[in-house]
Design an enzyme around this catalytic site. Structure first.
Site, PDB file in Angstrom:
ATOM      1  N   GLY A  41      66.702  56.135 -18.960  1.00 31.28           N
ATOM      2  CA  GLY A  41      67.575  55.084 -18.459  1.00 31.28           C
ATOM      3  C   GLY A  41      67.434  53.841 -19.305  1.00 31.28           C
ATOM      4  N   GLY A  43      69.634  51.024 -18.826  1.00 27.09           N
ATOM      5  CA  GLY A  43      70.362  49.897 -18.232  1.00 27.09           C
ATOM      6  C   GLY A  43      69.448  48.687 -18.302  1.00 27.09           C
ATOM      7  N   LEU A  44      69.670  47.731 -17.410  1.00 26.98           N
ATOM      8  CA  LEU A  44      68.850  46.522 -17.492  1.00 26.98           C
ATOM      9  C   LEU A  44      67.376  46.812 -17.255  1.00 26.98           C
ATOM     10  CD1 LEU A  44      71.169  43.810 -15.986  1.00 26.98           C
ATOM     11  CD2 LEU A  44      70.305  44.003 -18.317  1.00 26.98           C
ATOM     12  N   GLY A  46      65.637  49.826 -17.551  1.00 26.59           N
ATOM     13  CA  GLY A  46      65.051  50.668 -18.598  1.00 26.59           C
ATOM     14  C   GLY A  46      65.100  50.012 -19.962  1.00 26.59           C
ATOM     15  N   ARG A 338      75.610  40.547   2.935  1.00 26.69           N
ATOM     16  CA  ARG A 338      76.670  41.546   2.817  1.00 26.69           C
ATOM     17  C   ARG A 338      76.803  42.455   4.030  1.00 26.69           C
ATOM     18  NH1 ARG A 338      75.438  42.953  -3.535  1.00 26.69           N
ATOM     19  NH2 ARG A 338      76.247  40.961  -4.272  1.00 26.69           N
ATOM     20  N   HIS A 430      78.180  50.257  -2.445  1.00 21.51           N
ATOM     21  CA  HIS A 430      77.958  49.438  -3.636  1.00 21.51           C
ATOM     22  C   HIS A 430      76.568  49.605  -4.240  1.00 21.51           C
ATOM     23  CE1 HIS A 430      78.255  45.963  -6.240  1.00 21.51           C
ATOM     24  NE2 HIS A 430      77.187  45.423  -5.688  1.00 21.51           N
ATOM     25  N   ARG A 464      70.097  44.345   0.429  1.00 19.85           N
ATOM     26  CA  ARG A 464      69.807  43.518  -0.745  1.00 19.85           C
ATOM     27  C   ARG A 464      70.685  42.271  -0.748  1.00 19.85           C
ATOM     28  NH1 ARG A 464      72.252  42.752  -5.563  1.00 19.85           N
ATOM     29  NH2 ARG A 464      73.628  44.561  -5.534  1.00 19.85           N
ATOM     30  N   LEU A 470      69.888  42.436 -10.401  1.00 18.58           N
ATOM     31  CA  LEU A 470      69.634  42.149 -11.815  1.00 18.58           C
ATOM     32  C   LEU A 470      68.257  41.509 -11.950  1.00 18.58           C
ATOM     33  CD1 LEU A 470      73.125  40.754 -12.923  1.00 18.58           C
ATOM     34  CD2 LEU A 470      72.311  43.111 -12.883  1.00 18.58           C
TER      35      LEU A 470
HETATM   36  C1  LIG Z   1      80.512  46.502  -9.730  1.00 22.27           C
HETATM   37  C2  LIG Z   1      79.088  46.045  -9.564  1.00 22.27           C
HETATM   38  C3  LIG Z   1      78.766  44.714  -9.728  1.00 22.27           C
HETATM   39  C4  LIG Z   1      77.449  44.276  -9.574  1.00 22.27           C
HETATM   40  N1  LIG Z   1      77.163  42.953  -9.738  1.00 22.27           N
HETATM   41  C5  LIG Z   1      75.886  42.536  -9.591  1.00 22.27           C
HETATM   42  C6  LIG Z   1      75.549  41.166  -9.775  1.00 22.27           C
HETATM   43  O1  LIG Z   1      76.386  40.321 -10.067  1.00 22.27           O
HETATM   44  N2  LIG Z   1      74.256  40.797  -9.610  1.00 22.27           N
HETATM   45  C7  LIG Z   1      73.274  41.689  -9.290  1.00 22.27           C
HETATM   46  O2  LIG Z   1      72.117  41.298  -9.168  1.00 22.27           O
HETATM   47  N3  LIG Z   1      73.578  43.006  -9.147  1.00 22.27           N
HETATM   48  C8  LIG Z   1      74.840  43.447  -9.285  1.00 22.27           C
HETATM   49  N4  LIG Z   1      75.129  44.769  -9.123  1.00 22.27           N
HETATM   50  C9  LIG Z   1      74.024  45.747  -8.997  1.00 22.27           C
HETATM   51  C10 LIG Z   1      73.411  45.979 -10.377  1.00 22.27           C
HETATM   52  O3  LIG Z   1      74.417  45.999 -11.348  1.00 22.27           O
HETATM   53  C11 LIG Z   1      72.630  47.290 -10.459  1.00 22.27           C
HETATM   54  O4  LIG Z   1      71.799  47.439  -9.361  1.00 22.27           O
HETATM   55  C12 LIG Z   1      71.780  47.297 -11.723  1.00 22.27           C
HETATM   56  O5  LIG Z   1      72.552  46.986 -12.857  1.00 22.27           O
HETATM   57  C13 LIG Z   1      71.091  48.630 -11.907  1.00 22.27           C
HETATM   58  O6  LIG Z   1      70.401  48.600 -13.134  1.00 22.27           O
HETATM   59  P1  LIG Z   1      69.450  49.787 -13.550  1.00 22.27           P
HETATM   60  O7  LIG Z   1      68.928  49.459 -14.898  1.00 22.27           O
HETATM   61  O8  LIG Z   1      68.467  50.038 -12.470  1.00 22.27           O
HETATM   62  O9  LIG Z   1      70.392  51.075 -13.615  1.00 22.27           O
HETATM   63  P2  LIG Z   1      71.746  51.371 -14.448  1.00 22.27           P
HETATM   64  O10 LIG Z   1      72.318  50.188 -15.094  1.00 22.27           O
HETATM   65  O11 LIG Z   1      72.606  52.149 -13.507  1.00 22.27           O
HETATM   66  O12 LIG Z   1      71.260  52.310 -15.603  1.00 22.27           O
HETATM   67  C14 LIG Z   1      70.892  53.647 -15.371  1.00 22.27           C
HETATM   68  C15 LIG Z   1      70.517  54.259 -16.695  1.00 22.27           C
HETATM   69  O13 LIG Z   1      69.943  55.532 -16.451  1.00 22.27           O
HETATM   70  C16 LIG Z   1      70.530  56.505 -17.295  1.00 22.27           C
HETATM   71  N5  LIG Z   1      70.417  57.788 -16.597  1.00 22.27           N
HETATM   72  C17 LIG Z   1      70.639  58.051 -15.289  1.00 22.27           C
HETATM   73  N6  LIG Z   1      70.328  59.329 -15.022  1.00 22.27           N
HETATM   74  C18 LIG Z   1      69.887  59.870 -16.186  1.00 22.27           C
HETATM   75  C19 LIG Z   1      69.417  61.147 -16.547  1.00 22.27           C
HETATM   76  N7  LIG Z   1      69.306  62.125 -15.666  1.00 22.27           N
HETATM   77  N8  LIG Z   1      69.083  61.345 -17.835  1.00 22.27           N
HETATM   78  C20 LIG Z   1      69.174  60.361 -18.764  1.00 22.27           C
HETATM   79  N9  LIG Z   1      69.590  59.121 -18.454  1.00 22.27           N
HETATM   80  C21 LIG Z   1      69.949  58.889 -17.187  1.00 22.27           C
HETATM   81  C22 LIG Z   1      71.919  56.009 -17.546  1.00 22.27           C
HETATM   82  O14 LIG Z   1      72.413  56.577 -18.722  1.00 22.27           O
HETATM   83  C23 LIG Z   1      71.658  54.507 -17.657  1.00 22.27           C
HETATM   84  O15 LIG Z   1      71.224  54.207 -18.956  1.00 22.27           O
HETATM   85  C24 LIG Z   1      76.447  45.210  -9.248  1.00 22.27           C
HETATM   86  C25 LIG Z   1      76.772  46.544  -9.067  1.00 22.27           C
HETATM   87  C26 LIG Z   1      78.084  46.955  -9.189  1.00 22.27           C
HETATM   88  C27 LIG Z   1      78.409  48.383  -8.903  1.00 22.27           C
END
Ligand SMILES: Cc1cc2nc3c(=O)[nH]c(=O)nc-3n(C[C@H](O)[C@H](O)[C@H](O)COP(=O)(O)OP(=O)(O)OC[C@H]3O[C@@H](n4cnc5c(N)ncnc54)[C@H](O)[C@@H]3O)c2cc1C
Length: 671
Positions: A41, A43-44, A46, A338, A430, A464, A470
């Site tokens: 992962g 995203g933010l 990872g 929310r 969400h 939450r 984030l």
């Molecule tokens: C539309 C929207 C708007 C939002 N706005 C806000 C906001 O303004 N403020 C806030 O605090 N939060 C907000 N959130 C929530 C926030 O965006 C998420 O909770 C956060 O970005 C999740 O980050 P993460 O790094 O945990 O996961 P993600 O960003 O979901 O990243 C997951 C990663 O895991 C990888 N992955 C998953 N499964 C596998 C696998 N089996 N094998 C290999 N790779 C895999 C993916 O490729 C990706 O790189 C929002 C959410 C949504 C849906």
């Protein structure tokens, strides 16, 4: 049932993290070069973890299923990120952020984790500013803030409606620097399909190259799962289409407990569902509730006339409107949390006041804000006697500056101009507060397997607060995990490289291959989406915004039956050894079909209402709180952590008792 040890450090709340960091073992820089870490992962959570671990000197391998870390779901985050900087001088502090978060989560989160989150929140902003993240600034050049739900201060930092994108660019740049140094080896378009344990410790993963279909083995001394949330178990959600539970679920099947699976956030301000053709829902950021007022008509006949297209919302006078959040919750008004806002919208729509064709929409109206900003601008720009037209134009420009991209998105999807007529919104799935159970060090119940970001359950309790995901993901990745994982890895300085030529890797690879073959062997004619949609309907109708024992019991049986049908009759076109998006989806839906059942089992077990988990059997019956969620601290003041035992229905419950020493347990009120 066992009691879980969350490894919370001793000492006063405000000193725990500092003391812990001072006491845990470190790995010296030369030894770090001999230690490998897999981060699944990017995203933010990872991305920040991988960049920081590599910067520290570990050899990092990253995995994501997209073609670039730039495309993680985090990029969708709109509204902002919280931090207790008190830049507005409005009384904010670490304690207040801690208090708001624990209260917002309806007293179902761990005090020590949440306090640490508040403590490091300020560092995140400094880190991101140093990376060049273009946070919004005030006229004088200082960073600007806005408010999010459930708080009475302004502590949300933002980059227009694209905060996630800008933060992800920062984390990705930090990753790229390490890729360039050879400290991160990125495996994009790779999906982790299993975790490999050797002598009880996480020592690697099995991944599929999504372009060639090849099954690969990767080893490391520790594995970090930062794989996001599982809201797509509902089929329709605001999550990216690819968001899934597979990595977390595969770890769960290997021994990682899954915590609070039923805690789901249903966000109040999304564009309403328009029909069965849809596969995705769109969020209208919570930041809009800073300026937008939520209402429905006061009279049923007006609501009906609007639904039938005989009246327009702009024709209703102030007296004919029910600003129901301002009426019910005067202290927080439109900025209640929310879960509270979503339930209130459902209540009004169920009572017949909904304003779109399906009766499932309320208004989010900016007319008052446009007037207010217009008059203010006219005053500051010394425009005397401005016309109504001028005021509207000036006010709309301010709104556009703040939320322009969100307004544009709304107009493109709904084909109505939200500067002229109120937006229509309705709650949608969400975010998932549940996830892999982790201790204070973010370690799961598998030794050496860590979870970060939305993939873990750690900080948000049963609900939450906006802009806190984030914050948590980046706190985990930049400031928590890089320390705590060192304590574990300090035992591995003499281990040497982990071989992938072992019986454990053989066995895991064999199981992954057989599962793929079984998926491809379905004899029926139904597409993967056919099953996913059916699952989503069960989840929404029986495990959605309100839940009861009968519906949840039915859901458990219906999901089990659907899963059986899926494995017999799903039809997956294409081949195994090539790029095959249907096959990818099938594996993810197969896991959702197991998670969904555990979700319902968890919701059934928790016979109380708390945060986003609303049990119809547990509602305040009288007094000021009448109709609100009724918590049961005597019987349910615990984290539910489920151990895999074969079928989801056989999962075994373990409890982590929540202890509150620094915050008084109260009825959660936003009145
Ligand atoms: C539309 C929207 C708007 C939002 N706005 C806000 C906001 O303004 N403020 C806030 O605090 N939060 C907000 N959130 C929530 C926030 O965006 C998420 O909770 C956060 O970005 C999740 O980050 P993460 O790094 O945990 O996961 P993600 O960003 O979901 O990243 C997951 C990663 O895991 C990888 N992955 C998953 N499964 C596998 C696998 N089996 N094998 C290999 N790779 C895999 C993916 O490729 C990706 O790189 C929002 C959410 C949504 C849906």
């Amino acid at each position: 049932m066992s009691i879980l040890d969350s490894k919370i450090p001793e000492g006063p709340l405000a000193d725990k993290w500092t003391n812990h960091k001072n006491k845990i073992d470190l790995v010296n820089p030369a030894n770090k070069r001999n230690i490998d870490v897999i981060v699944v992962g990017t995203g933010l959570a990872g991305g920040s973890a991988a960049a920081t671990l590599a910067e520290l000197g570990y050899n990092v391998k990253t995995f994501c299923y997209q073609d670039s870390p730039r495309r993680a779901h985090s990029i969708a985050a709109q509204g902002g990120i919280n931090a207790a900087k008190n830049y507005q001088g409005d009384g904010d502090s670490n304690y207040r952020l801690f208090y708001d978060t624990v209260k917002g989560g309806d007293y179902r989160s761990r005090e020590a984790n949440v306090y640490r989150l508040a403590e490091v929140s300020g560092n995140i902003i400094d880190q991101c500013v140093a990376q060049g993240v273009p946070f919004a600034r005030e006229y004088g050049g200082l960073l600007d803030n806005r408010s999010f739900g459930g708080v009475l201060v302004s502590r949300t930092f933002y980059a227009k409606g694209q905060t996630g994108q800008q933060l992800l660019l920062g984390a990705y740049s930090a990753m790229n620097r390490q890729i360039n140094r050879g400290k991160i080896k990125p495996y994009n378009r790779h999906e982790m399909l299993d975790i490999v344990k050797v002598d009880g410790k996480a020592r690697g993963i099995i991944a599929r190259d999504l372009v060639t279909g090849a099954i690969e083995r990767h080893s490391a001394h520790a594995v970090v799962l930062a794989t996001g949330g599982y809201g797509n178990v509902f089929f329709l959600s605001t999550n990216a289409m690819g968001s899934n539970v597979t990595a977390a679920w595969r770890a769960h099947r290997r021994g990682a407990y899954f915590a609070n699976p039923c805690y789901t956030q249903i966000h109040p301000t999304c564009i309403p569902v328009s029909g069965d053709h849809q596969s995705k829902l769109t969020l209208m950021s919570e930041s809009l509730r800073n300026d937008g007022r939520i209402w429905v008509p006061k009279k049923l006949e007006d609501a009906q006339a609007i639904r039938e297209g005989k009246k327009k919302p702009t024709e209703l006078s102030e007296e004919e409107r029910d600003y129901y959040l301002e009426r019910r919750y005067p202290a927080f008004g439109n900025l209640v949390p929310r879960d509270v806002a979503s339930r209130a919208a459902k209540e009004r729509c169920d009572a017949g006041f909904g304003v779109n064709k399906t009766g499932e929409a309320v208004y989010l109206d900016f007319a008052a804000a446009i007037q207010r900003y217009g008059k203010e601008t006219a005053l500051t720009e010394h425009i005397s006697n401005p016309s109504e037209e001028e005021i509207k134009k000036l006010g709309a420009a301010v709104i556009e500056n703040k939320y322009g991209n969100l307004f544009q998105m709304y107009q493109k999807i709904v084909d109505e101009n939200p500067y002229e007529t109120p937006m229509m919104i309705y709650p949608a799935v969400h975010y998932t507060m549940g996830g892999l159970w982790v201790d204070y060090n973010l370690q799961t119940t598998i030794e050496g397997c860590y979870a970060a970001g939305e993939a873990n359950f750690s900080d948000h309790g049963a609900n939450r607060l906006g802009a806190s995901a984030l914050m948590q993901g980046l706190a985990d990745g930049y400031f928590v995990l890089p320390y705590t994982i060192g304590d574990y890895l300090s035992n591995d300085i003499r281990t040497g490289e982990i071989s992938t030529e072992t019986p454990e890797f053989d066995q895991a690879e064999k199981e992954v291959t057989e599962r793929i073959q079984k998926l491809m062997g379905g004899a029926g004619n139904h597409s993967v989406d056919y099953y996913h949609k059916k699952l989503g309907k069960i989840m929404w109708n029986k495990c959605g915004m309100s839940r009861n024992a009968q519906g949840l019991s039915e859901a458990i049986d219906e999901i089990a039956a659907l899963r059986k049908d899926f494995w017999e009759n799903v039809k997956i076109p294409g081949t195994i050894n090539s790029m095959n998006p249907e096959l990818e989806k099938a594996g993810r839906v197969a896991d959702f079909l197991e998670l969904g059942e555990l979700f319902a089992k968890d919701a059934l077990d928790r016979n109380e209402s708390c945060g986003g988990h609303f049990r119809e059997e547990s509602v305040e019956q009288s007094g000021e709180q009448k109709g609100e969620a009724l918590r049961d601290d005597e019987n349910f003041k615990y984290v539910s952590a489920w151990e895999y035992k074969g079928e989801p229905k056989d999962a075994q419950l373990h409890k982590e008792e929540l202890i509150f020493k620094n915050i008084e347990l109260k009825t959660r009120s936003y009145k």
